[in-house]
Design a protein around this motif. Sequence first.
Motif, PDB file in Angstrom:
ATOM      1  N   UNK A 203      45.368  43.756  38.720  1.00 37.39           N
ATOM      2  CA  UNK A 203      46.103  43.497  39.956  1.00 37.39           C
ATOM      3  C   UNK A 203      45.193  43.560  41.171  1.00 37.39           C
ATOM      4  N   UNK A 204      44.292  44.533  41.189  1.00 35.45           N
ATOM      5  CA  UNK A 204      43.354  44.615  42.313  1.00 35.45           C
ATOM      6  C   UNK A 204      42.514  43.354  42.396  1.00 35.45           C
ATOM      7  N   UNK A 205      42.077  42.846  41.247  1.00 36.45           N
ATOM      8  CA  UNK A 205      41.260  41.632  41.226  1.00 36.45           C
ATOM      9  C   UNK A 205      42.057  40.416  41.674  1.00 36.45           C
ATOM     10  N   UNK A 386      43.834  46.445  55.497  1.00 37.61           N
ATOM     11  CA  UNK A 386      44.021  47.893  55.433  1.00 37.61           C
ATOM     12  C   UNK A 386      43.467  48.456  54.126  1.00 37.61           C
ATOM     13  N   UNK A 387      43.680  47.746  53.034  1.00 37.12           N
ATOM     14  CA  UNK A 387      43.099  48.166  51.762  1.00 37.12           C
ATOM     15  C   UNK A 387      41.574  48.149  51.838  1.00 37.12           C
ATOM     16  N   UNK A 388      41.016  47.159  52.550  1.00 36.73           N
ATOM     17  CA  UNK A 388      39.561  47.073  52.687  1.00 36.73           C
ATOM     18  C   UNK A 388      39.008  48.277  53.440  1.00 36.73           C
ATOM     19  N   UNK A 389      39.753  48.757  54.436  1.00 39.63           N
ATOM     20  CA  UNK A 389      39.319  49.949  55.166  1.00 39.63           C
ATOM     21  C   UNK A 389      39.255  51.141  54.223  1.00 39.63           C
ATOM     22  N   UNK A 452      38.826  47.609  45.672  1.00 38.41           N
ATOM     23  CA  UNK A 452      38.496  49.020  45.502  1.00 38.41           C
ATOM     24  C   UNK A 452      39.557  49.906  46.153  1.00 38.41           C
ATOM     25  N   UNK A 453      40.017  49.497  47.324  1.00 37.74           N
ATOM     26  CA  UNK A 453      41.013  50.287  48.040  1.00 37.74           C
ATOM     27  C   UNK A 453      42.324  50.382  47.304  1.00 37.74           C
ATOM     28  N   UNK A 454      42.763  49.287  46.690  1.00 36.30           N
ATOM     29  CA  UNK A 454      44.020  49.316  45.931  1.00 36.30           C
ATOM     30  C   UNK A 454      43.909  50.292  44.766  1.00 36.30           C
ATOM     31  N   UNK A 455      42.835  50.184  43.995  1.00 42.40           N
ATOM     32  CA  UNK A 455      42.677  51.074  42.854  1.00 42.40           C
ATOM     33  C   UNK A 455      42.513  52.530  43.285  1.00 42.40           C
ATOM     34  N   UNK A 479      54.400  46.884  40.772  1.00 44.83           N
ATOM     35  CA  UNK A 479      55.276  46.280  41.780  1.00 44.83           C
ATOM     36  C   UNK A 479      54.568  46.219  43.134  1.00 44.83           C
ATOM     37  N   UNK A 480      53.845  47.302  43.462  1.00 51.24           N
ATOM     38  CA  UNK A 480      53.119  47.314  44.735  1.00 51.24           C
ATOM     39  C   UNK A 480      52.053  46.228  44.758  1.00 51.24           C
ATOM     40  N   UNK A 481      51.327  46.085  43.630  1.00 52.30           N
ATOM     41  CA  UNK A 481      50.290  45.061  43.573  1.00 52.30           C
ATOM     42  C   UNK A 481      50.836  43.663  43.695  1.00 52.30           C
ATOM     43  N   UNK A 482      51.919  43.369  42.962  1.00 46.38           N
ATOM     44  CA  UNK A 482      52.533  42.046  43.043  1.00 46.38           C
ATOM     45  C   UNK A 482      53.071  41.798  44.445  1.00 46.38           C
ATOM     46  N   UNK A 483      53.666  42.821  45.040  1.00 49.33           N
ATOM     47  CA  UNK A 483      54.210  42.672  46.403  1.00 49.33           C
ATOM     48  C   UNK A 483      53.101  42.347  47.397  1.00 49.33           C
TER      49      UNK A 483
END
Length: 823
Positions: A203-205, A386-389, A452-455, A479-483
């Motif tokens: 999902x992160x990818x 935001x995930x990138x931060x 990286x931030x998501x994981x 669900x969060x990843x798909x959203x």
Amino acid sequence: MSDETPVTDDPSTQSPKPSPKPSSEPSSSVWTKIRVGLKPPAEQSIDDATDGWGLAPTRGTPREHLVAAVWFVMVAAVFLAPLFGGKSFSVVGSRQTDVYPWTAQDGPPQVPAQFDSADLSYPWQLQLQAALDEGTLPFWSPDVFSGGAPLYANGTSGQLYPPRLIAAMAPERWAHDLYVAFHLVAGGLVTYLLCREFKRSALAAVIAGTAWMLGSFNLGWVHLEVVTSMLVALPLGPLLVHRMWRRKTMGSVVATAAGFAVMIISGHLLWQLLGWLIALLYAAALGLTSAVRSWRSGDRSDAWGHLWRPPVAFGLGGALSAVVLVPTLVNLTQTPRKAFPVDLLKAFETPAATFTSEFVVGPSFTTMTTGVMNYHLAFVGTVVALLAVVGFFSRRPGSALARTIMIVTAGVATVGWLGRLAYDLVPGMDVFYPYGRLAGWFALGAVLAAALGFDLLVELVQRRWPTAAAGRWAMAAPVAGVSICVLTVAQLVPLGHNLNPPFQPRDDAHWFPDTPLIREARKLQQDAPGAGRLAPIVLDHVKWTEGGPAILRSNHAAAVGLDSTSGYDSTLPLPAAQTLRYLGGMPVKQVLSDPLVGAFVTNLEVGVTNYAALRSQGVTAVVTVPEIDPNDPRLAPLRPYEVAYSGPDGNLLRLGNAAGVISVRDDLKVLNTDAAVFEALPLASSPNAPIFTSAAAVADSDLSEATIASRNDEAAKQGSRTSAKVTDQGINSIVVDVRSAGPAWLLVGANDAPGWTADIDGVSVPIVRANHNHMAVPIDGPGRVEFHYRPPGLLSGLVITLVALALCAGLLVAERARRRLMA
């Protein structure tokens, strides 16, 4: 930029992992995999948390890759949805609203920021398609810059790039759409694979791939085919490098070399080289740190392997691309483009907000402009930003690469000390501008950091609430990843549509259609003795970046089959550029001394054009914007001429006493300097006038001044009537039938450039640069004169490429044999 540690995919070298708890659901169920993967940290390693949908223990399965590919196809289809309604993702229809003769019927002007797609890519596409129909490639672009310019080796046309060749085989009005669609999907997929290479979750990818393919920079620039391939090239470089470092096989070395070669021939050479500079530095970082580690552990063989593989891969990649790279580098030495002065750096400064506030909330603009394209397109989605931060501060594999890309590109683009350092030390950065275009590189680092931030957030949740990963919360991460993916698509697709001109109908009216002016101009050229050439004239102080009123600007005339003085390219023969500047009213001293910075476009303004020299360039007709009265006193130096057409789409003036592109002359005068040749061009304009050349041009030819003088004397004694006619005009060739009773000179209005050869009835004859930028050859009587153009260095480049291919095949065979012996 390396934060990697040696890894191995050999299970025997890894510590045993705890077995998952039994599940009441079938083991093949995706939901079982998710729940097992999200079990509490007490029962698994955080580094190897889940099988596909959390923190991945593998680099993915074919099934996961297929699901990701299908997703990226769907995302591309969402962005390109109007194609299914009969429209096209093209800027030609928008661009023609800003250029005569079409703006007369299509206004008001739209001035799309991506007008290069219509000015460069579309005419080149038509040439490539025509050449493929003839069974060749367009080495030369014959209808631009008052005599043509190299195309195959211009460093941007990318004619051997496989996706371009395949797209060129499609119908004319689908080629661009298919080219864009392929790169959107491939760019997303390669970015996904890069994240999986770092063992990011599926999902992160997918989040990273989605944000990359729809990022504001990529969608803002995707129209421009000279850089469209960067969608794939930028993530492909680190992917191949890391894979080579990890696998340590000759096959991975060859794969890296092949990837480098394919991307280096895909489009804008400078952009590609700067893109691959990241991959090269990354390879060096991985190789050196791993070599030191292996050396200290006593494994000298492994240390040397880390040191030799990167240079071999990149050297072999350069050799594989030599069939394009060698002639391009040869051609670049003959072109007028020079480095920009360092004092322009400040003018190229990118606002810091591009990488801070605009990076989070998106660029703010009401009208898409070249300024927005060049300075404000780092946005990849708010949630992704935001995930990138979060990921920026991670210490996981890939984080150093992401951080380095983001810090360095933002630092260079905002033109602090890093910008000046890049200008001084990095090859090409004194030609590449503005630095705000590095936002595309920054975006790649950002999406890697976002993965990286998501994981990392998933891990933090698992650590903080171990039991929340089970039961009814087991689906929270997926669900969060798909959203996030869906929200990113919902945010970036409308922005991408706003960044680009509207999709246009796929009908004749939106593809540079014929107008009365074009039809009359084409008829005049076809009927002109010795062929003919157009000179478009515009109002004073019309700059090419500002839009109209212009007429048959850039390469538009070539797109509709008209030979003209207009043109637009980053490279062209230096004498041609100088002559066109002289025609545009620039003083001779300045013409010969001022360098050209950036792409060149012809601009002939009504009040300053050197009309007396136009006929020397084979010009037989002039077209003007309708705002210029055909009887304007400023056009008086053109006389004699007659108004062949006047209408709302422009004026067409047929010039009297014009020799055309091909003519036979009795006298070739050698003057001391090129400046003297320029001053004499008005005298060279009539059919019976001498041809002028310089002592330097004669020295560069296979003729001598004594031979020229002797031939002139013989021609004067004969005084025979002569004529010449073009019997065949190919893309890379000109065939002329000459009727002459004795010695004379054949003047051909094609721009002199290395690579041209001439023969008469199969016997080679010398070429001398004539009237500063054209060609002349000696003739002794009636015959068939054939001119052929092949890029210098093409043959040697082809030989190097073939040898490199053979070497790659040999290396792969040798490695396979070694493995069999070791088995």
